[in-house]
Scaffold this active site. Structure first.
Site, PDB file in Angstrom:
ATOM      1  N   ASP A  18      -6.974   5.550   4.359  1.00 39.44           N
ATOM      2  CA  ASP A  18      -7.520   4.540   5.208  1.00 39.44           C
ATOM      3  C   ASP A  18      -8.072   3.410   3.745  1.00 39.44           C
ATOM      4  O   ASP A  18      -8.788   3.861   2.895  1.00 39.44           O
ATOM      5  CB  ASP A  18      -8.697   4.856   6.088  1.00 39.44           C
ATOM      6  CG  ASP A  18      -9.478   3.617   6.644  1.00 39.44           C
ATOM      7  OD1 ASP A  18      -8.923   3.223   7.902  1.00 39.44           O
ATOM      8  OD2 ASP A  18     -10.497   3.246   6.300  1.00 39.44           O
ATOM      9  N   PRO A  26      -9.400   0.314  20.263  1.00 35.16           N
ATOM     10  CA  PRO A  26      -9.357   0.371  18.689  1.00 35.16           C
ATOM     11  C   PRO A  26      -9.215  -0.935  18.262  1.00 35.16           C
ATOM     12  O   PRO A  26      -9.413  -2.105  18.777  1.00 35.16           O
ATOM     13  CB  PRO A  26      -7.698   0.612  18.898  1.00 35.16           C
ATOM     14  CG  PRO A  26      -7.139   0.262  20.038  1.00 35.16           C
ATOM     15  CD  PRO A  26      -8.339   0.370  21.034  1.00 35.16           C
ATOM     16  N   SER A  27      -9.226  -0.915  16.909  1.00 28.32           N
ATOM     17  CA  SER A  27      -9.626  -2.231  16.222  1.00 28.32           C
ATOM     18  C   SER A  27      -8.139  -3.162  16.047  1.00 28.32           C
ATOM     19  O   SER A  27      -8.444  -4.313  15.927  1.00 28.32           O
ATOM     20  CB  SER A  27     -10.142  -2.035  14.858  1.00 28.32           C
ATOM     21  OG  SER A  27      -9.352  -1.341  14.003  1.00 28.32           O
ATOM     22  N   PHE A  28      -7.282  -2.360  16.244  1.00 27.84           N
ATOM     23  CA  PHE A  28      -5.921  -2.842  16.274  1.00 27.84           C
ATOM     24  C   PHE A  28      -4.780  -2.203  17.062  1.00 27.84           C
ATOM     25  O   PHE A  28      -4.976  -0.921  17.309  1.00 27.84           O
ATOM     26  CB  PHE A  28      -5.121  -3.119  14.856  1.00 27.84           C
ATOM     27  CG  PHE A  28      -4.928  -1.835  14.053  1.00 27.84           C
ATOM     28  CD1 PHE A  28      -3.649  -1.297  14.282  1.00 27.84           C
ATOM     29  CD2 PHE A  28      -5.586  -1.088  13.354  1.00 27.84           C
ATOM     30  CE1 PHE A  28      -3.216  -0.051  13.601  1.00 27.84           C
ATOM     31  CE2 PHE A  28      -5.710  -0.043  12.723  1.00 27.84           C
ATOM     32  CZ  PHE A  28      -4.397   0.542  12.667  1.00 27.84           C
ATOM     33  N   LEU A  41      -0.428   2.141  17.744  1.00 25.28           N
ATOM     34  CA  LEU A  41      -1.269   3.391  17.986  1.00 25.28           C
ATOM     35  C   LEU A  41      -1.105   4.141  16.639  1.00 25.28           C
ATOM     36  O   LEU A  41      -0.479   4.098  16.165  1.00 25.28           O
ATOM     37  CB  LEU A  41      -0.474   4.326  18.833  1.00 25.28           C
ATOM     38  CG  LEU A  41      -1.057   5.479  19.616  1.00 25.28           C
ATOM     39  CD1 LEU A  41      -2.232   5.398  20.562  1.00 25.28           C
ATOM     40  CD2 LEU A  41       0.051   6.721  19.927  1.00 25.28           C
ATOM     41  N   HIS A  42      -2.673   4.499  16.470  1.00 26.26           N
ATOM     42  CA  HIS A  42      -2.658   5.308  15.218  1.00 26.26           C
ATOM     43  C   HIS A  42      -3.890   6.197  15.629  1.00 26.26           C
ATOM     44  O   HIS A  42      -4.578   6.242  16.575  1.00 26.26           O
ATOM     45  CB  HIS A  42      -3.434   4.217  14.234  1.00 26.26           C
ATOM     46  CG  HIS A  42      -4.477   3.472  14.779  1.00 26.26           C
ATOM     47  ND1 HIS A  42      -4.426   2.375  15.354  1.00 26.26           N
ATOM     48  CD2 HIS A  42      -5.580   3.514  14.234  1.00 26.26           C
ATOM     49  CE1 HIS A  42      -5.649   1.926  15.622  1.00 26.26           C
ATOM     50  NE2 HIS A  42      -6.513   2.589  14.869  1.00 26.26           N
ATOM     51  N   VAL A  43      -3.933   7.195  14.719  1.00 29.39           N
ATOM     52  CA  VAL A  43      -4.844   8.354  14.922  1.00 29.39           C
ATOM     53  C   VAL A  43      -5.811   8.639  13.573  1.00 29.39           C
ATOM     54  O   VAL A  43      -5.215   8.286  12.335  1.00 29.39           O
ATOM     55  CB  VAL A  43      -4.367   9.940  14.970  1.00 29.39           C
ATOM     56  CG1 VAL A  43      -5.354  10.750  15.316  1.00 29.39           C
ATOM     57  CG2 VAL A  43      -3.303   9.663  16.147  1.00 29.39           C
ATOM     58  N   GLU A  61       0.714  -1.264   0.125  1.00 29.14           N
ATOM     59  CA  GLU A  61       0.200  -0.059   0.015  1.00 29.14           C
ATOM     60  C   GLU A  61       0.876   1.218   0.009  1.00 29.14           C
ATOM     61  O   GLU A  61       0.360   2.275   0.435  1.00 29.14           O
ATOM     62  CB  GLU A  61      -0.788   0.164   1.359  1.00 29.14           C
ATOM     63  CG  GLU A  61      -1.812  -1.139   1.291  1.00 29.14           C
ATOM     64  CD  GLU A  61      -3.037  -0.992   2.350  1.00 29.14           C
ATOM     65  OE1 GLU A  61      -3.892  -0.094   2.144  1.00 29.14           O
ATOM     66  OE2 GLU A  61      -3.005  -1.917   3.104  1.00 29.14           O
TER      67      GLU A  61
END
Length: 311
Positions: A179, A245-247, A250-252, A159
Site C-alpha cells: 500500500d 471502500p475508498s475506490f 474490489l480489493h482486500v 508501481e
C-alpha cells in the site's frame, strides 16, 4: 538488463525531482485534518497558477530492529521537561533518519479529493439493499473516483516494484502489492493490498457464494506470500474489506495485527473471514443485508442519503 535498470532509476529520479519542485513552489492553504492517535496531518497546498495538491504526513512507527534501536540510543539527546524522584520526563532528539515522515503528495486534485481528506463530523448510515440500489449505486456510477491508477497497477504500468505476489488468473486471480501508506520495510506497520484482476466487482455488495473460490484464493495465497516474504504468520495478520471502500474496484487490506491502521475497526472494516463465513451460510448475504457505515457531514453520499430520507 543493466541499461534497463539505469533507465528505470533515471525515471524515478525524474519523478522525485518533479514532486520536489512542486512542493518547493507550493503555498500552505488549509489544514484539512489531523489525527493525533495516528500522528497524521493532512494539508491543502496550492501553486501560483491556482492548481492544488494535498500533502499527507504521518510519523513513522519505531523500528524494532536491533541496529536501529542501538543507533537511536547512540544519537539521543535528552531535554528535561520535569523530574520527580526516579521519574523523569524528556523531549528527545534523534538522528533524522530515525524520525522520518512517511508522506503522500497528491497533485493536481479536484474538490472531491479535497473533500475526502477534509475532517468533518461523521454520521452513521444504515444502508438497506433497497437504499443501495436507489442511492449508493447511482452515487458510484456518477461520482466514483477515477480508477486509472488501479488499472495502471494491474497492468504493471506503475508501481511494479511494489508487487509482493501475483496470481494472474483473470477470474480468481489478484495482485498483492504494498500500500502507498507503507514504506515497504517497517514490519510493525505492514500494509498490503490484494486487488482483483476481474473487473465489475465494486465492493462486498457485489459478492455472492459464486465468489467464494476467489475469496479463499486471495486469503490463502496472500497470507502465504506475506509469511514467505515478511515472516508474519497467519494469526498475526488482519485481512478486511472497507465498506464503503475508498475506490470501487474490489480489493482486500492486509495489515500487521499490531498496527492500528486508519479505518481498520468497526464501522469501516469487514473481516475477510467473516465475509467468507457469511457467504457460506447464505450465498446472497451481502445482497440481502443492511450494512452500516459512517460518512462525513459534507460528503456527497451523505447528502444523497439525507435527500432520500426527506423524500
Amino acid at each position: 538488463m543493466k541499461r534497463v535498470a539505469e533507465n528505470q532509476l533515471t525515471e524515478q529520479e525524474r519523478t522525485e525531482e518533479t514532486s520536489q519542485e512542486w512542493l518547493k513552489n507550493a503555498k500552505f492553504r488549509e489544514v484539512l485534518g489531523a489525527d493525533s492517535s495516528h500522528k497524521s496531518l493532512f494539508l491543502l497546498l496550492s501553486q501560483p497558477d491556482g492548481s492544488q495538491g494535498i500533502l499527507l504526513a504521518n510519523k513513522s512507527p519505531f523500528s524494532e530492529d536491533k541496529t536501529d534501536i542501538e543507533k537511536l540510543l547512540e544519537t539521543a539527546k535528552l531535554h528535561e521537561i520535569s523530574r520527580n524522584d526516579i521519574f523523569g520526563s524528556y523531549n528527545i532528539e534523534v538522528d533524522g533518519q530515525l524520525n522520518l515522515l512517511k508522506s503522500q503528495l497528491i497533485y493536481p486534485v479536484n474538490e472531491r479529493l479535497i473533500a475526502k481528506y477534509r475532517q468533518e463530523e461523521k454520521f452513521v448510515i444504515r444502508e438497506t439493499p433497497e437504499l443501495y440500489e436507489t442511492v449508493t449505486k447511482p452515487y458510484i456510477e456518477k461520482f466514483q473516483l477515477n480508477l486509472n491508477w488501479v488499472y495502471n497497477c494491474l497492468e504493471k504500468r506503475s508501481e511494479a516494484d511494489k508487487i509482493v505476489f501475483e496470481d494472474p488468473d483473470k477470474n480468481n486471480g489478484f495482485l498483492l502489492m504494498q500500500d502507498i501508506k507503507w514504506d515497504g520495510k517497517t514490519i510493525e506497520n505492514l500494509y498490503v493490498l490484494a486487488i482483483i484482476h476481474r473487473h465489475g466487482l465494486k465492493s462486498v455488495r457485489d459478492l455472492t457464494g459464486d465468489d467464494l473460490p476467489m475469496l479463499h484464493n486471495i486469503r490463502d495465497k496472500s497470507l502465504y506470500a506475506i509469511d514467505e516474504k515478511y515472516g508474519l504468520k497467519n494469526d498475526q495478520v488482519k485481512c478486511y474489506f472497507h465498506y464503503q471502500p475508498s475506490f470501487y474496484h474490489l480489493h482486500v487490506h492486509f495489515i500487521n495485527l499490531k498496527y492500528d491502521a486508519p479505518a481498520s475497526t468497526t464501522m469501516s472494516a469487514i473481516l475477510l473471514d467473516d465475509v467468507i463465513n457469511n457467504l457460506e451460510l447464505n450465498s446472497n448475504h451481502y445482497k440481502q443485508s443492511t450494512l452500516t457505515f459512517t460518512r462525513k457531514n459534507g460528503d456527497k453520499l451523505m447528502e444523497m442519503f439525507r435527500e432520500a430520507k426527506r423524500n
